[in-house]
Enzyme design. Sequence first.
Site, short mmCIF file in Angstrom:
data_model
loop_
_atom_site.label_atom_id
_atom_site.label_comp_id
_atom_site.label_asym_id
_atom_site.label_seq_id
_atom_site.Cartn_x
_atom_site.Cartn_y
_atom_site.Cartn_z
N GLN A 190 0.81 -1.21 0.00
CA GLN A 190 0.00 0.00 0.00
C GLN A 190 0.85 1.27 0.00
OE1 GLN A 190 -3.48 -0.44 2.29
NE2 GLN A 190 -4.20 1.64 1.97
N ASP A 191 1.68 1.46 1.03
CA ASP A 191 2.61 2.59 1.01
C ASP A 191 3.85 2.22 1.80
OD1 ASP A 191 1.55 2.86 3.59
OD2 ASP A 191 1.43 5.04 3.49
N PRO A 192 4.92 2.99 1.69
CA PRO A 192 6.18 2.62 2.35
C PRO A 192 6.05 2.64 3.87
CG PRO A 192 6.56 4.28 0.64
CD PRO A 192 5.08 4.19 0.84
#
Length: 217
Positions: A61-63
Amino acid sequence: MAHSIWHEKIKSFLPEHYYGRINHFLDEAYASGLVYPQRENVFKALQVTPLEETKVLILGQDPYHGPKQAQGISFSVPEEISAPPSLINILKELADDIGPRDHHDLSTWASQGVLLLNACLTVPAGQANGHAGLIWEPFTDAVIKVLNEKDSPVVFILWGAYARKKKAFITNPKHHIIESPHPSPLSSYRGFFGSKPFSRTNAMLEKEGMIGIDWLQ
C-alpha cells in the site's frame, strides 16, 4: 525517473505531462519535511526489476513510515532493521509454506523478477497513508496496466482489500492472480496464514514453463 522501458510504457497510460506533476510533487514533499524512502529510492522497485524480467507482482500500500525502514521496494527493510509486523507475518507464512528465511531484505526477490511495488511510493515520516490519494495511484495503476499487456504470464499477488481492487486492471487471461487477506496483524488470521502464496506462485510459473522464485534466497 525509472527504468527506460518501464518509463515509455507507463507514460502511455497517463495524461500528458504527468511525470512533470510527479516531479513537482516530489520537490515540494521533500522540501517541506521528512519523507520516506530517500528520494533516490522512490522508483527503486522499477529500477531493480526490469519490465522484461518481471514475472511476479507483490503489491503493497505505502512505504514504511519509521526511521531507516523504507527501501523503495514493498514490505522489505534493510537487514539491520527489525522486521515490521507485516513482514514478520510474511516470513512466518513463508516458513510454513516453503521454509525459513532469516533475513528481512527482500532485494533478492526483486532481482529474480518479483516486482515489489507499493501503490503509493512515498510517505511522510510517522504518517501512514499520508500521501495516499495525491499523485501516486494513477502512476502505479499504470504499472499494473503495463504488466497486464505482457505476453508472458505474470502472477499477481494481491494481499488485502486495497490490493484486491486492482484486479479490475488484470484482464489478460495469460496472467494468474493469488489473493488473500493482508499479512498485517489485524487481518493475517483471517486467511493470510495458510494461503501458501509462495509455493502456489512457483507452481503457476513452472506450469507455464518458467523458472520459479527462490523465496529463501
